[in-house]
Design a protein around this motif. Structure first.
Motif, mmCIF file in Angstrom:
data_model
loop_
_atom_site.group_PDB
_atom_site.id
_atom_site.type_symbol
_atom_site.label_atom_id
_atom_site.label_comp_id
_atom_site.label_asym_id
_atom_site.label_seq_id
_atom_site.Cartn_x
_atom_site.Cartn_y
_atom_site.Cartn_z
ATOM 1 N N LEU A 190 0.815 -1.214 0.000
ATOM 2 C CA LEU A 190 0.000 0.000 0.000
ATOM 3 C C LEU A 190 0.850 1.267 0.000
ATOM 4 O O LEU A 190 0.376 2.334 -0.399
ATOM 5 C CB LEU A 190 -0.926 0.031 1.225
ATOM 6 C CG LEU A 190 -2.318 -0.585 1.055
ATOM 7 C CD1 LEU A 190 -2.211 -2.081 0.853
ATOM 8 C CD2 LEU A 190 -3.192 -0.274 2.259
ATOM 9 N N LYS A 191 2.082 1.172 0.472
ATOM 10 C CA LYS A 191 2.923 2.363 0.588
ATOM 11 C C LYS A 191 3.088 3.064 -0.759
ATOM 12 O O LYS A 191 3.387 2.430 -1.769
ATOM 13 C CB LYS A 191 4.293 1.993 1.163
ATOM 14 C CG LYS A 191 4.234 1.569 2.630
ATOM 15 C CD LYS A 191 5.616 1.282 3.193
ATOM 16 C CE LYS A 191 5.532 0.921 4.677
ATOM 17 N NZ LYS A 191 6.867 0.643 5.257
ATOM 18 N N GLY A 192 2.850 4.370 -0.740
ATOM 19 C CA GLY A 192 2.953 5.174 -1.964
ATOM 20 C C GLY A 192 1.693 5.181 -2.800
ATOM 21 O O GLY A 192 1.619 5.887 -3.810
ATOM 22 N N PRO A 216 -0.603 6.070 7.880
ATOM 23 C CA PRO A 216 -1.591 6.412 6.853
ATOM 24 C C PRO A 216 -1.499 7.839 6.342
ATOM 25 O O PRO A 216 -1.882 8.112 5.199
ATOM 26 C CB PRO A 216 -2.936 6.171 7.565
ATOM 27 C CG PRO A 216 -2.623 6.160 9.017
ATOM 28 C CD PRO A 216 -1.241 5.650 9.143
ATOM 29 N N HIS A 217 -0.947 8.738 7.154
ATOM 30 C CA HIS A 217 -0.896 10.139 6.735
ATOM 31 C C HIS A 217 0.424 10.522 6.064
ATOM 32 O O HIS A 217 0.528 11.588 5.477
ATOM 33 C CB HIS A 217 -1.165 11.046 7.941
ATOM 34 C CG HIS A 217 -2.524 10.841 8.550
ATOM 35 N ND1 HIS A 217 -3.669 11.376 7.995
ATOM 36 C CD2 HIS A 217 -2.918 10.121 9.633
ATOM 37 C CE1 HIS A 217 -4.716 11.013 8.739
ATOM 38 N NE2 HIS A 217 -4.291 10.248 9.718
ATOM 39 N N ASN A 218 1.410 9.638 6.147
ATOM 40 C CA ASN A 218 2.700 9.927 5.519
ATOM 41 C C ASN A 218 3.095 8.913 4.447
ATOM 42 O O ASN A 218 3.760 9.275 3.469
ATOM 43 C CB ASN A 218 3.813 9.986 6.579
ATOM 44 C CG ASN A 218 3.673 11.184 7.495
ATOM 45 O OD1 ASN A 218 3.434 12.299 7.029
ATOM 46 N ND2 ASN A 218 3.808 10.974 8.797
ATOM 47 N N ASP A 219 2.674 7.665 4.614
ATOM 48 C CA ASP A 219 3.061 6.623 3.658
ATOM 49 C C ASP A 219 2.054 6.466 2.520
ATOM 50 O O ASP A 219 2.318 5.750 1.544
ATOM 51 C CB ASP A 219 3.201 5.268 4.374
ATOM 52 C CG ASP A 219 4.346 5.275 5.375
ATOM 53 O OD1 ASP A 219 5.274 6.093 5.203
ATOM 54 O OD2 ASP A 219 4.306 4.477 6.331
ATOM 55 N N LEU A 220 0.892 7.101 2.655
ATOM 56 C CA LEU A 220 -0.164 6.990 1.646
ATOM 57 C C LEU A 220 -0.617 8.361 1.186
ATOM 58 O O LEU A 220 -0.450 9.356 1.899
ATOM 59 C CB LEU A 220 -1.395 6.264 2.233
ATOM 60 C CG LEU A 220 -1.224 4.905 2.884
ATOM 61 C CD1 LEU A 220 -2.550 4.476 3.501
ATOM 62 C CD2 LEU A 220 -0.766 3.873 1.869
ATOM 63 N N ASN A 221 -1.201 8.402 0.021
ATOM 64 C CA ASN A 221 -1.980 9.569 -0.389
ATOM 65 C C ASN A 221 -3.398 9.276 0.080
ATOM 66 O O ASN A 221 -4.184 8.645 -0.616
ATOM 67 C CB ASN A 221 -1.926 9.741 -1.914
ATOM 68 C CG ASN A 221 -2.825 10.882 -2.388
ATOM 69 O OD1 ASN A 221 -3.166 11.781 -1.613
ATOM 70 N ND2 ASN A 221 -3.220 10.829 -3.654
ATOM 71 N N LEU A 222 -3.712 9.713 1.301
ATOM 72 C CA LEU A 222 -4.957 9.350 1.960
ATOM 73 C C LEU A 222 -6.064 10.358 1.639
ATOM 74 O O LEU A 222 -5.910 11.559 1.879
ATOM 75 C CB LEU A 222 -4.744 9.280 3.473
ATOM 76 C CG LEU A 222 -5.941 8.875 4.332
ATOM 77 C CD1 LEU A 222 -6.388 7.458 3.998
ATOM 78 C CD2 LEU A 222 -5.576 8.986 5.825
#
Length: 331
Positions: free
Chosen positions: A131-133, A160-166
Motif C-alpha cells: 500500500l505504501k505510496g 496512513p498520513h505519511n506513507d499513503l496519499n490518503l
C-alpha cells in the motif's frame, strides 16, 4: 327459547372475542429503532424481524434509517427514536460532552469491523506494505471504519498520513462511486459493494479489516439511560429477541440466512447475499450473544486512542449494561 339462548351465546362469544382481540392489540409495544445504515452486516436484526422473534415478545419494531453516527445520536437524544443501532464510539462522544442522560450500550450485534480492502488491480500474494505510496480512499474521519482502518495500517507499519496519499473528504455514501469512477488505487468498502465490485471486475478483495482488528463492539443497540430506566421490560424483550436471532444465525447456513433476510434487500440477488453472509460468518463478525465484554470495550478505546479520537476514557461499567443480558442468557 333455544334460538334466543343460542343467539345470546353467539353475542357473548363475539363480545369476548373482540375484547380479547383489543386487549392483545393494547399489549403490543411499539419500539422505534434507528439503524445507522441498512446493511447485510446487520443480518441478525433482520432475522429477528423475519422469524417473528420481536413479535413473539409482543414488540412492534418501527425500523428507520438514520444514516450516520451523528444523525443517529441526534435522533436518539431528541427522542426521535427509542433505540439506536450504531457504533459504540458514539456513546463515548456523547458522554464526553457532559450529558446528564448518558447513552447505554445494552446489546452488541456485530463484533468485528465490517469493511474490506479492495484493490483496483488484481494483486498476487498481497502484503500490506504494498500500500505504501498508493492512493488510498478511506472512510470518514472519526467514524469506526476510519479508526479501525488506521489502526490496522499502523499495526502493519504503515503511517496512513505519511506513507499513503490518503483521501478522507468524500461522503460515506459516495466513496464506492468515487472508486468506481477511477479515484484511488485501494479503497475500504463494506459489503455487498466489495463483492459487487469483484463480480463486475472493478476491484479485488485482498484483505479484511475485521480479521485484522480483532473483536470490537462495532455495532451495538443502545438507548438513553432514562429510557432504560423507564422501559426496562421493553429493553429486556428486545434483547431476548436479538439473542434468539443471534443463536438462529449461528446454527443456520449462509444460504438459509440469506433467504430469511432477502425481503429486506429486494434489489440484491439472494446468491450475493449468501456470499456476503458467508464471508461475515467465517470471520466471526456476527456476535453470538448480546454481551459487550470489557476486553472488547477496552479494544474499542485503544483503537480510538490510536486514531487520536478518544475524548475521554470511560470505564466499561459506566456505559455498558451486561446484567440484563446475563439474566436472559441464563433463562
Amino acid at each position: 327459547m333455544r334460538i334466543i339462548k343460542l343467539g345470546l351465546t353467539i353475542l357473548v362469544s363475539t363480545v369476548l372475542l373482540f375484547a380479547l382481540s383489543a386487549c392483545g392489540q393494547n399489549d403490543i409495544q411499539k419500539v422505534r429503532v434507528g439503524e445507522v445504515t441498512h446493511s447485510i452486516f446487520y443480518a441478525p436484526q433482520y432475522v429477528a424481524l423475519s422469524q417473528g422473534f420481536f413479535e413473539d415478545e409482543g414488540l412492534e419494531i418501527v425500523l428507520q434509517g438514520t444514516f450516520g453516527g451523528d444523525k443517529t445520536m441526534t435522533a436518539l437524544l431528541s427522542d426521535g427514536i427509542d433505540i439506536a443501532l450504531v457504533g459504540s464510539e458514539t456513546s463515548i462522544y456523547v458522554y464526553a460532552q457532559g450529558t446528564t442522560d448518558p447513552v447505554i450500550n445494552f446489546a452488541q450485534l456485530t463484533q468485528t469491523d465490517g469493511t474490506f480492502l479492495v484493490s483496483r488491480e488484481k494483486v498476487e500474494n498481497f502484503t500490506w506494505d504494498q500500500l505504501k505510496g498508493s492512493t488510498f480512499l478511506g472512510q470518514r474521519k472519526g467514524g469506526m471504519p476510519q479508526m479501525v482502518g488506521e489502526f490496522v495500517l499502523k499495526k502493519h507499519g504503515i503511517d496512513p498520513h505519511n506513507d499513503l496519499n490518503l483521501i478522507q473528504n468524500i461522503e460515506f455514501a459516495n466513496i464506492a462511486s468515487a472508486f468506481g469512477s477511477g479515484t484511488g488505487d485501494y479503497v475500504q468498502l463494506f459489503e455487498p459493494t466489495a463483492s459487487v465490485f469483484e463480480q463486475e471486475g472493478k476491484g479485488h478483495i485482498v484483505a479484511s479489516f475485521g480479521e485484522e482488528s480483532g473483536h470490537v463492539p462495532y455495532t451495538t443497540f443502545m438507548t438513553k439511560q432514562s429510557y432504560l430506566n423507564d422501559n426496562k421490560e421493553i429493553v429486556e424483550k428486545f434483547t431476548r429477541a436479538i439473542y434468539k436471532a443471534q443463536q438462529w444465525v449461528e446454527s443456520h447456513s449462509a444460504q438459509e440466512i440469506a433467504e430469511a433476510i432477502q425481503p429486506f434487500f429486494e434489489d440484491t440477488d439472494v446468491a450475493l447475499i449468501e456470499t456476503v453472509v458467508n464471508r461475515y460468518k467465517e470471520q466471526g463478525s456476527y456476535a453470538t450473544n448480546p454481551i459487550l465484554d470489557e476486553d472488547e470495550w477496552n479494544n474499542l478505546q485503544d483503537i480510538m486512542r490510536e486514531a487520536g479520537e478518544l475524548p475521554v476514557e470511560v470505564d466499561h461499567s459506566v456505559l455498558v449494561e451486561t446484567k440484563l443480558i446475563e439474566e436472559i442468557i441464563s433463562e
